[in-house]
Design an enzyme around this catalytic site. Structure first.
Site, short mmCIF file in Angstrom:
data_model
loop_
_atom_site.label_atom_id
_atom_site.label_comp_id
_atom_site.label_asym_id
_atom_site.label_seq_id
_atom_site.Cartn_x
_atom_site.Cartn_y
_atom_site.Cartn_z
N LEU A 198 6.95 1.56 4.20
CA LEU A 198 7.91 1.99 3.17
C LEU A 198 8.67 3.24 3.61
O LEU A 198 9.78 3.48 3.15
CB LEU A 198 7.18 2.28 1.85
CG LEU A 198 6.61 1.05 1.11
CD1 LEU A 198 5.70 1.51 -0.02
CD2 LEU A 198 7.73 0.17 0.59
N GLN A 255 3.18 9.83 1.48
CA GLN A 255 4.45 9.12 1.39
C GLN A 255 5.23 9.48 0.13
O GLN A 255 6.42 9.16 0.02
CB GLN A 255 4.23 7.60 1.42
CG GLN A 255 3.78 7.08 2.77
CD GLN A 255 3.63 5.57 2.75
OE1 GLN A 255 2.62 5.04 2.29
NE2 GLN A 255 4.63 4.86 3.24
N GLU A 299 -2.76 2.92 6.02
CA GLU A 299 -2.75 4.02 5.03
C GLU A 299 -3.60 5.20 5.52
O GLU A 299 -3.24 6.36 5.31
CB GLU A 299 -3.23 3.53 3.67
CG GLU A 299 -2.46 2.35 3.07
CD GLU A 299 -0.95 2.49 3.09
OE1 GLU A 299 -0.43 3.63 3.11
OE2 GLU A 299 -0.25 1.46 3.10
N GLY A 346 0.85 -1.19 0.00
CA GLY A 346 0.00 0.00 0.00
C GLY A 346 0.88 1.23 0.00
O GLY A 346 2.05 1.18 0.37
ZN ZN Z 1 3.49 3.27 5.91
#
Ligand code: ZN
Length: 175
Positions: free
Chosen positions: A89, A51, A131, A46
């Site tokens: 991430l 991000q 998310e 995701g």
């Molecule tokens: Zn994350």
């Protein structure tokens, strides 16, 4: 294919409240297409817009059934509890066992402006909640108990997150 640079812990954009999407236009469709490419390149499950430095309320995901985007998502209902080792991430190399609701129903828009209601159990529910947190400037570190959080921040200080951002560290799924 163009991809975005994924913002790493310490970047202020990850701590900001994202804004509602008001224009479902070609620019948004291009943003989403590039977010999908970025997510696949990074082998993430995701990816939320903040991000990649975009302060808009949308995220993409693919847990194996193809790419999906949710615009202006909000939780409708959540129930149960599920423990899962989350990675992010934006915090490469670290993962933590975190308990969150197991079954999560969210509502949002697709790129055509149609209302979409999605139900996620276990992994998909976890992707939704992780998310959604990004859209409010919340990171998985904020979901840890104070002692674990202290250790996590120490680990972050001791390694160069930017240097390992491109590596596939550990086997945890990154969101
Ligand atoms: Zn994350």
């Amino acid at each position: 294919m163009t991809t975005y640079r994924i913002r790493i812990f310490g970047d202020p954009v990850l701590r900001q409240q994202a804004k509602e999407v008001t224009e479902l236009d070609g620019a948004l469709a291009r943003l989403v297409a590039t977010m999908h490419e970025t997510m696949y390149e990074a082998a993430g499950l995701g990816l939320a817009a903040p991000q990649v430095g975009v302060q808009k309320r949308l995220f993409t995901y693919d847990i194996g059934d193809g790419p999906v985007v949710m615009v202006n998502p909000q939780v409708v209902e959540e129930s149960g509890e599920w423990s899962y080792e989350e990675g992010c991430l934006s915090i490469p190399g670290l993962s933590f066992e975190i308990v969150r609701p197991k079954l999560v129903t969210i509502r949002g828009l697709d790129l055509d402006g149609n209302e979409v209601v999605l139900e996620g159990d276990e992994l998909l529910g976890r992707v939704f909640l992780h998310e959604l947190d990004h859209l409010d400037g919340t990171l998985m570190l904020d979901r840890l108990d104070p002692d674990t959080r202290k250790l996590a921040l120490k680990a972050i200080r001791e390694q160069d997150l930017r240097a390992i951002a491109g590596e596939r560290v550990g086997s945890q799924q990154r969101l």
